[in-house]
Design a protein around this motif. Structure first.
Motif, mmCIF file in Angstrom:
data_model
loop_
_atom_site.group_PDB
_atom_site.id
_atom_site.type_symbol
_atom_site.label_atom_id
_atom_site.label_comp_id
_atom_site.label_asym_id
_atom_site.label_seq_id
_atom_site.Cartn_x
_atom_site.Cartn_y
_atom_site.Cartn_z
ATOM 1 N N GLU A 152 -4.620 -3.021 1.280
ATOM 2 C CA GLU A 152 -5.600 -3.009 0.186
ATOM 3 C C GLU A 152 -6.291 -1.658 0.082
ATOM 4 O O GLU A 152 -6.689 -1.068 1.096
ATOM 5 C CB GLU A 152 -6.656 -4.101 0.447
ATOM 6 N N ASP A 185 -7.310 -4.092 -5.210
ATOM 7 C CA ASP A 185 -8.647 -4.633 -5.458
ATOM 8 C C ASP A 185 -9.234 -3.856 -6.627
ATOM 9 O O ASP A 185 -9.645 -2.698 -6.476
ATOM 10 C CB ASP A 185 -9.510 -4.505 -4.205
ATOM 11 N N ASN A 188 -12.771 -2.741 -6.141
ATOM 12 C CA ASN A 188 -12.867 -1.562 -5.271
ATOM 13 C C ASN A 188 -12.547 -0.294 -6.039
ATOM 14 O O ASN A 188 -13.168 0.754 -5.820
ATOM 15 C CB ASN A 188 -11.911 -1.690 -4.083
ATOM 16 N N HIS A 216 -7.401 -8.395 -5.927
ATOM 17 C CA HIS A 216 -8.734 -8.920 -5.638
ATOM 18 C C HIS A 216 -9.635 -8.596 -6.822
ATOM 19 O O HIS A 216 -9.532 -7.501 -7.397
ATOM 20 C CB HIS A 216 -9.354 -8.241 -4.406
ATOM 21 N N GLU A 258 -13.090 -12.675 -4.523
ATOM 22 C CA GLU A 258 -13.839 -12.571 -3.265
ATOM 23 C C GLU A 258 -15.316 -12.838 -3.533
ATOM 24 O O GLU A 258 -15.902 -12.263 -4.463
ATOM 25 C CB GLU A 258 -13.667 -11.159 -2.688
ATOM 26 N N ASN A 314 -13.858 -7.014 2.694
ATOM 27 C CA ASN A 314 -13.942 -6.015 1.636
ATOM 28 C C ASN A 314 -12.810 -6.203 0.676
ATOM 29 O O ASN A 314 -11.756 -6.608 1.027
ATOM 30 C CB ASN A 314 -13.870 -4.619 2.235
HETATM 31 FE FE LIG Z 1 -10.951 -6.785 -1.571
#
Ligand SMILES: [Fe+2]
Length: 314
Positions: A152, A185, A188, A216, A258, A314
């Motif tokens: 990730e 992600d 992110n 994610h 998440e 995370n």
């Molecule tokens: Fe994540």
């Protein structure tokens, strides 16, 4: 080595899309056992079950028989200079043998050095030396586990002067050198783009989309000058837009919401996840090369270290 890498690549390409998933959190154990909710799959934090016996482990075994499960780790520390932790890897392998996850993921980061685990996902220098170091470690871990791993992209709050490779290129080189897959992600990407002044749309366009097996999405805290990756609230529209872009570019892959702090009741958590359906069929409408927004001039170190019920995520 090339043969092995190619076989890992083939495995990554053949992984299924189980649909929309949720993180398995202890707060929801009773609800899930009683209601058998129609969730496509669950992601479990590997470390929460590697050492634990008792009820959590018993529940995971039950749920793994009812739902597809993916193992998501936070302590592999693939970027560290410490030797690979054989004890950790052995436990990871045993858990995988027991619950048969669709895949095992972790992060492009390091979590400690000198045997110290900071329980935080720390950023790495992105250059040829670190790429070689990390690819070597990925190859060794994959050979130990006899399966490819999925990595990730981290949320970051700083960059290093020593970095010479863009993160999206670094991730692509990783997949080419090791046959590993990627977990994109999109939250992110958004957080790091704001904190480190790059274009999140360009980032997502540059990734090797055929190697992305999972996404994610998550909520974050916008502090004006910087964004903190808190996973404690709903997903913002900009992140949903990036999700739409990534959904179209990848052709659609397993997606997980998440939510790791201020975790709501299961129905609320599930309802937020299901919003993804409307964004899958949306048309991406973020400008491809947006003007620089109000980015922070000053990078900040990662202040997030939330030890929650279920370890750092995370
Ligand atoms: Fe994540």
């Amino acid at each position: 080595m090339t043969e092995q890498r190619d076989s890992y690549s083939d495995v990554i390409r053949s992984l299924p899309n189980p649909g929309l998933g949720l993180g398995l959190r202890s707060k929801h154990f009773n609800y899930i056992l009683e209601h058998n909710p129609e969730v496509d799959w669950f992601e479990v934090i590997s470390e929460n079950f590697m050492d634990s016996g008792g009820r959590p482990h018993h529940i995971l075994r039950q749920l793994a028989e009812r739902y597809p499960v993916v193992m998501h780790g936070v302590s592999l520390s693939i970027g560290s200079t410490d030797p690979l932790n054989k004890e950790y890897l052995t436990k990871l392998k045993l858990l995988a043998k027991e619950i048969k996850p669709l895949w095992i993921s972790d992060h492009l980061c390091w979590t400690g050095v000198n045997s110290l685990n900071t329980h935080d996902l720390l950023p790495i220098v992105l250059n040829e030396e670190s790429l070689k170091h990390i690819c070597n470690r990925i190859n060794r871990v994959q050979d130990f586990l006899h399966r490819p791993l999925v990595f990730e992209n981290p949320s970051t709050y700083l960059t290093f002067k020593q970095s010479t490779i863009n993160e999206w290129d670094f991730l692509r080189y990783m997949t080419e050198e090791t046959g590993c897959g990627l977990l994109l992600d999109v939250n992110n990407v958004y957080v790091s783009a704001f904190n480190n002044d790059f274009d999140p749309v360009h980032y997502i366009h540059q990734l090797p989309h055929s190697r992305i097996v999972q996404m994610h999405i998550a909520g974050h805290q916008h502090c004006g000058t910087h964004i903190i990756d808190t996973h404690d609230r709903q997903v913002v529209q900009e992140v949903w837009k990036l999700f739409t872009l990534a959904w179209h570019l990848t052709g659609g892959v397993a997606t997980l919401l998440e939510w790791d702090s201020n975790i709501p009741d299961f129905e609320v958590y599930h309802a937020e996840l299901l919003k993804a359906k409307q964004h899958m069929s949306s048309i991406f409408d973020m400008e491809l090369n947006p003007e620089k927004q109000e980015y922070s001039e000053e990078a900040v170190s990662n202040p997030v270290n939330f030890m929650i019920n279920d370890i750092v995520v995370n």
